[in-house]
Motif scaffolding. Sequence first.
Motif, short mmCIF file in Angstrom:
data_model
loop_
_atom_site.label_atom_id
_atom_site.label_comp_id
_atom_site.label_asym_id
_atom_site.label_seq_id
_atom_site.Cartn_x
_atom_site.Cartn_y
_atom_site.Cartn_z
N GLY A 257 0.73 -1.20 -0.04
CA GLY A 257 -0.03 -0.01 0.08
C GLY A 257 0.81 1.08 -0.17
N ALA A 258 0.19 2.29 -0.32
CA ALA A 258 1.14 3.55 -0.24
C ALA A 258 0.35 4.50 0.77
CB ALA A 258 1.14 4.22 -1.60
N SER B 194 -16.44 8.54 6.74
CA SER B 194 -16.81 7.44 6.28
C SER B 194 -17.69 7.77 5.08
CB SER B 194 -17.75 6.73 7.23
OG SER B 194 -18.03 5.48 6.70
N ARG B 195 -18.71 8.68 5.22
CA ARG B 195 -19.40 9.22 4.08
C ARG B 195 -18.56 9.84 2.95
NH1 ARG B 195 -24.67 9.87 4.33
NH2 ARG B 195 -24.60 11.43 3.12
N CYS B 196 -17.42 10.21 3.28
CA CYS B 196 -16.38 10.66 2.13
C CYS B 196 -15.73 9.64 1.24
CB CYS B 196 -15.70 11.87 2.57
SG CYS B 196 -16.49 13.10 3.24
N GLY B 197 -15.92 8.45 1.78
CA GLY B 197 -15.31 7.41 0.91
C GLY B 197 -14.28 6.60 1.72
N ILE B 198 -13.84 7.18 3.12
CA ILE B 198 -12.92 6.41 3.69
C ILE B 198 -13.50 4.93 4.26
CG2 ILE B 198 -11.65 6.45 5.83
CD1 ILE B 198 -10.68 8.51 3.79
N ASP B 199 -12.67 3.94 4.04
CA ASP B 199 -13.17 2.83 4.43
C ASP B 199 -12.56 2.18 5.62
OD1 ASP B 199 -14.19 1.89 1.64
OD2 ASP B 199 -12.27 2.16 1.18
N LEU C 45 -3.02 3.77 -8.08
CA LEU C 45 -4.54 3.46 -7.72
C LEU C 45 -4.89 2.12 -8.00
CD1 LEU C 45 -6.28 6.58 -9.75
CD2 LEU C 45 -6.04 5.96 -7.28
N SER C 46 -3.69 1.24 -8.47
CA SER C 46 -3.95 -0.15 -8.51
C SER C 46 -3.64 -0.73 -7.15
CB SER C 46 -3.06 -0.88 -9.55
OG SER C 46 -1.80 -0.77 -9.43
N LEU C 47 -2.87 -0.22 -6.38
CA LEU C 47 -2.57 -0.86 -5.08
C LEU C 47 -3.85 -1.19 -4.22
CD1 LEU C 47 0.70 1.48 -4.29
CD2 LEU C 47 0.48 -0.80 -5.07
N PRO C 48 -3.68 -2.08 -3.69
CA PRO C 48 -4.98 -2.48 -2.71
C PRO C 48 -5.41 -1.56 -1.53
CG PRO C 48 -3.09 -3.94 -2.32
CD PRO C 48 -2.80 -3.14 -3.31
N LEU C 49 -4.23 -0.70 -1.26
CA LEU C 49 -4.45 0.26 -0.04
C LEU C 49 -3.84 1.40 -0.21
CD1 LEU C 49 -5.64 0.45 3.00
CD2 LEU C 49 -3.39 -0.40 3.70
N LEU C 50 -4.66 2.57 -0.01
CA LEU C 50 -4.02 3.87 -0.12
C LEU C 50 -4.31 4.56 1.58
CD1 LEU C 50 -5.04 5.38 -3.55
CD2 LEU C 50 -2.82 4.17 -2.83
N CYS C 51 -3.39 5.19 1.99
CA CYS C 51 -3.80 5.66 3.28
C CYS C 51 -3.30 7.52 3.20
CB CYS C 51 -2.85 5.33 4.27
SG CYS C 51 -3.11 3.39 4.51
N LYS D 286 -11.03 1.82 -6.36
CA LYS D 286 -11.78 0.63 -5.75
C LYS D 286 -11.16 0.00 -4.69
CE LYS D 286 -14.65 1.48 -9.25
NZ LYS D 286 -15.55 2.43 -8.95
N GLY D 287 -9.67 0.25 -4.36
CA GLY D 287 -9.18 -0.42 -3.05
C GLY D 287 -10.03 0.13 -1.77
N GLU D 288 -9.22 -0.23 -0.78
CA GLU D 288 -9.44 0.29 0.53
C GLU D 288 -8.70 1.59 0.77
OE1 GLU D 288 -8.40 -0.76 5.06
OE2 GLU D 288 -8.56 -2.45 3.77
N LEU D 289 -9.39 2.66 1.19
CA LEU D 289 -9.20 4.00 1.35
C LEU D 289 -9.10 4.33 2.83
CD1 LEU D 289 -7.83 6.62 0.23
CD2 LEU D 289 -10.15 7.48 0.18
#
Length: 158
Positions: free
Chosen positions: A53-54, A119-124, A70-76, A101-104
């Motif tokens: 992840g990055a 969470s409502r902004c897309g944080i998973d 953006l192809s990585l499974p996790l972005l932080c 599409k991954g975990e943010l």
Amino acid sequence: MATLIKKNRVTDDPWTKIDDFELLPETAPSFSILPMETFSNVSEWPIKPKRLGAWFGTGIELSALTQEILSLPLLCINVENFNDGKIFSLATMIKQNLSYKGELRVIGNILIDQVPYLSRCGIDSFSLADQSDLEYALFILKQAPAQSRFHNHSHSTD
């Protein structure tokens, strides 16, 4: 140490944030979250067979988030100051404009009261300090208005 909230529950986190800007993705162990800058010299994508992840700050330019990143499974998103409102628009743009599409995940200095809005902004997922009131975080997350259109419960980064 931090505690992870994901899918409205406290869970174990197999990922480790790495602050070493010199570590190459090719030599990093699987489940490492590396500074985004370390991916700039990767010659062959996707990086296999590792899961990496990055992480990056709230001041990142969206153009720096390449298709490879953006192809990585996790972005932080690393938040240094909870007063930095850019986290909300940045999360929305990553999920909506860039169709990530991954975990943010949000890491760093956030307030528990910000969790449902993030969470409502897309944080998973949320990496919270161990001294955080986790019961309260889960309570307000579950009491929050309906999930946003960004939530996709089929993430493959469990």
